[in-house]
Design an enzyme around this catalytic site. Structure first.
Site, PDB file in Angstrom:
ATOM      1  N   SER A 176      22.262  -9.893   5.426  1.00 45.01           N
ATOM      2  CA  SER A 176      22.689 -11.271   5.594  1.00 45.01           C
ATOM      3  C   SER A 176      23.180 -11.801   4.239  1.00 45.01           C
ATOM      4  CB  SER A 176      21.544 -12.110   6.154  1.00 45.01           C
ATOM      5  OG  SER A 176      22.057 -13.280   6.728  1.00 45.01           O
ATOM      6  N   ASP A 441      25.583  -9.792  16.705  1.00 45.98           N
ATOM      7  CA  ASP A 441      25.171 -10.704  15.635  1.00 45.98           C
ATOM      8  C   ASP A 441      26.284 -11.715  15.366  1.00 45.98           C
ATOM      9  OD1 ASP A 441      24.378 -11.970  13.359  1.00 45.98           O
ATOM     10  OD2 ASP A 441      24.705 -10.246  12.042  1.00 45.98           O
ATOM     11  N   HIS A 466      21.466  -9.113  14.005  1.00 43.99           N
ATOM     12  CA  HIS A 466      21.496  -9.322  12.565  1.00 43.99           C
ATOM     13  C   HIS A 466      20.587  -8.324  11.839  1.00 43.99           C
ATOM     14  CE1 HIS A 466      22.974 -12.075   9.621  1.00 43.99           C
ATOM     15  NE2 HIS A 466      21.799 -12.463   9.201  1.00 43.99           N
TER      16      HIS A 466
END
Ligand SMILES: *[C@@H]1O[C@H](CO)[C@@H](O)[C@H](O)[C@H]1NC(C)=O
Ligand SMILES: *[C@@H]1O[C@H](CO)[C@@H](O)[C@H](O)[C@H]1NC(C)=O
Ligand SMILES: *[C@@H]1O[C@H](CO)[C@@H](O)[C@H](O)[C@H]1NC(C)=O
Ligand SMILES: *[C@@H]1O[C@H](CO)[C@@H](O)[C@H](O)[C@H]1NC(C)=O
Ligand SMILES: *[C@@H]1O[C@H](CO)[C@@H](O)[C@H](O)[C@H]1NC(C)=O
Ligand SMILES: *[C@@H]1O[C@H](CO)[C@@H](O)[C@H](O)[C@H]1NC(C)=O
Ligand SMILES: *[C@@H]1O[C@H](CO)[C@@H](O)[C@H](O)[C@H]1NC(C)=O
Ligand SMILES: CC(=O)N[C@H]1CO[C@H](CO)[C@@H](O)[C@@H]1O
Length: 498
Positions: A176, A441, A466
């Protein structure tokens, strides 16, 4: 203790420590769940995790006249290290650096294979890494991705000397936002790192991230077309009920709201719709990702669970089912009622104390979105089921309400453009970086989804959310996820060849 029992123990401890805190900041705020997009705040504490270590870091890397310093947290696992082996660094992101990563996760499997020395560096202003006495807007001036990257650069020089690792290969990891940092670090400091894994990394800054709800829609759509239809009907019925005083009372009960609805308070109404959509966003973003080892409490709730509830007629009409989803998540996070009041959320996010609830990361991340990235998950995409009740202006207003009137829409727009000028957005020029991305995601829309070159490949992991490739492998993982982990290992192997 068996592994399964251990996981259950983490989960229950996490619930005790964090679930009962009746925070007024939503569980899902601007695509960031509490604890950060990668990671939960729960450090189980009862298993032998490596201790916190501290490193003296400069406050402002870009002003020689400012000599102030602070203590940055890091930790290490040298169990697998063989002389001459590589050094792996997990870069911290927008939450506490959880020491559990030093004993678990896919990268630990790679470390065992390659004889790596593992380090994790916490991001400035998150967790216990407090560069300033508080988080006042003035003090947050030193919170930026650029300062964080320079922190990592200085840290690597330090590590080389301290642990006699001067001739070793270095690889950074992250997921991320910290995945973006991992890729950007290789871009900006190629002389300090030989390769980077940038998982689910958003690299393109954008004020209005309206694509987010589009992916949420598509991901919910993988269960069939009725899920989105049912949500859309629920939203229409919900907004019709909002217009009628007696029905508002019903909604308050059904959705277990902490406060009565003031239907003329536009930010409250926007926040209510946004928080309810957040129930779906959080589950989609982390669907079936083996995060339980980190203390996540919502891993049993999946897209399938939510869509089953949305189509379960015995629960009543669509609004009742939408409420049932909300109740399930309130219970999952051990919350009595849904706090959707805009003013209480803003008041919490205005707190500058390191021991306030906002210091968990909500305030800091909000600041970074206002001065660097935007990424506001607005409802401005027309073709999605959650209605158009939380437009971009609602997110933009929060920057000004929390940090001051200087943070206008054009200020944010300029900041976002500067970020893309600085790093290159989708066009960043790198080699030896791998960009894994999960098809369901929502963040993949801001990420690298096509090979940049043969030396900067993207890895598509069908059906995963994710950062799924970073979590410990499970026998239930899809073939594609297993292959992705193997591909990443092959890349690392290429980078660290002498
Ligand atoms: C440092 O590492 C090198 C290479 O692994 C090794 O040859 C050397 O003996 C080490 N020096 C010390 C002081 O440990
Ligand atoms: C490093 O990780 C391995 C694998 O989880 C673990 O067995 C070992 O105890 C860890 N070492 C340290 C120093 O924490
Ligand atoms: C639908 O909801 C009812 C009532 O909560 C529950 O008993 C039933 O198992 C649910 N059906 C499905 C298919 O999930
Ligand atoms: C937070 O910290 C301040 C000073 O650092 C202290 O006065 C206050 O009691 C603390 N509050 C809590 C809830 O720990
Ligand atoms: C992307 O790059 C990888 C590694 O170089 C290669 O195996 C893969 O086939 C490439 N994919 C596409 C779509 O070109
Ligand atoms: C992804 O998986 C779905 C369902 O398993 C399948 O229908 C689809 O064709 C796959 N897409 C790719 C690109 O592999
Ligand atoms: C694998 O999936 C099955 C069926 O959904 C489940 O019962 C089991 O607990 C899962 N195993 C792991 C390790 O997640
Ligand atoms: C390289 C690659 O396959 N990237 C994929 C990342 O995910 C998106 C969305 O599913 C795909 O369209 C890309 O092909």
């Amino acid at each position: 203790m068996a592994r399964q029992e251990l996981l259950m123990l983490f989960v229950s401890i996490a619930v005790v420590l964090f679930g009962s805190v009746c925070g007024r900041i939503p569980n899902m705020l601007r695509g960031r769940p509490k604890g950060g997009m990668l990671g939960a705040p729960a450090n189980p504490g009862n298993i032998n995790l490596p201790p916190d270590m501290w490193f003296t870091q400069k406050l402002d890397h870009f002003n020689e006249a400012d000599t102030r310093t602070w203590q940055q947290k890091y930790s290490l696992n040298d169990t697998f290290h063989t002389p001459g082996g590589p050094v792996f660094i997990m870069l911290g992101g927008e939450g506490p650096a959880n020491a559990i990563w030093l004993v678990e996760g896919a990268w630990i499997t790679y470390a065992a294979k390659f004889g790596a020395f593992c380090l994790q560096l916490e991001h400035r202003y998150y967790g216990k890494s407090h560069p300033t006495p508080d988080m006042s807007t003035k003090n947050l001036e030193y919170l930026s991705s650029e300062q964080a990257l320079m922190d990592a650069a200085v840290f690597i020089q330090y590590v080389k000397m301290k642990f006699n690792l001067t001739d070793n290969k270095f690889v950074t990891f992250g997921g991320s936002y910290s995945g973006s940092l991992s890729g950007w670090f290789r871009e900006k400091y190629p002389h300090l790192v030989d390769g980077a894994v940038a998982t689910s990394a958003p690299v393109f800054a954008k004020v209005n991230f309206l694509e987010y709800l589009g992916v949420v829609r598509d991901s919910l759509g993988t269960t069939g077309s009725t899920c989105n239809q049912n949500i859309a009907v629920a939203i229409v019925k919900f907004s019709n009920m909002m217009a009628i005083p007696a029905k508002r009372g019903m909604l308050e009960k059904l959705f277990r709201l902490c406060d009565p609805i003031d239907h003329y308070n536009a930010p409250d109404v926007a926040n209510l719709y946004s928080t309810l959509a957040g129930n779906f966003e959080g589950i989609v973003q982390y669907n079936k990702d083996n995060r339980a080892f980190e203390g996540a409490v919502d891993t049993k709730v999946t897209i399938d669970t939510l869509c089953e509830i949305m189509s379960n007629e015995s629960l009543g009409c669509e609004v009742h089912r939408y409420a049932a989803v909300n109740s399930l998540l309130l219970d999952t996070y051990s919350q009595k009622c849904l706090d959707y009041k805009y003013s209480s959320m803003i008041n919490d996010l205005k707190k500058t104390d390191w021991n306030s609830t906002a210091a968990e990361g909500g305030r800091q991340w909000m600041y970074q979105t206002c001065v660097e990235f935007g990424w506001y998950q607005s409802s401005d995409l027309s073709d999605q089921p959650f209605g158009q009740h939380f437009p971009l202006s609602f997110s933009v207003q929060q920057c000004a309400d929390i940090f001051g009137s200087k943070f206008t829409k054009s200020f944010i727009q300029d900041s976002v453009e500067k970020t893309n000028t600085n790093y290159g957005g989708y066009g960043l020029k790198v080699t030896n970086v791998v960009f894994p991305n999960g098809s369901i995601d929502p963040w993949h829309k801001m990420g690298i989804t096509k090979n940049l070159s043969s030396l900067a490949p993207a890895v598509f992991i069908n059906g995963t959310a994710h950062c799924a490739n970073m979590y410990p492998p499970s026998p239930n993982d899809s073939e594609q996820l297993v292959q992705a982990r193997t591909f990443i290992m092959g890349q690392i192997s290429d980078w660290i060849k002498k």
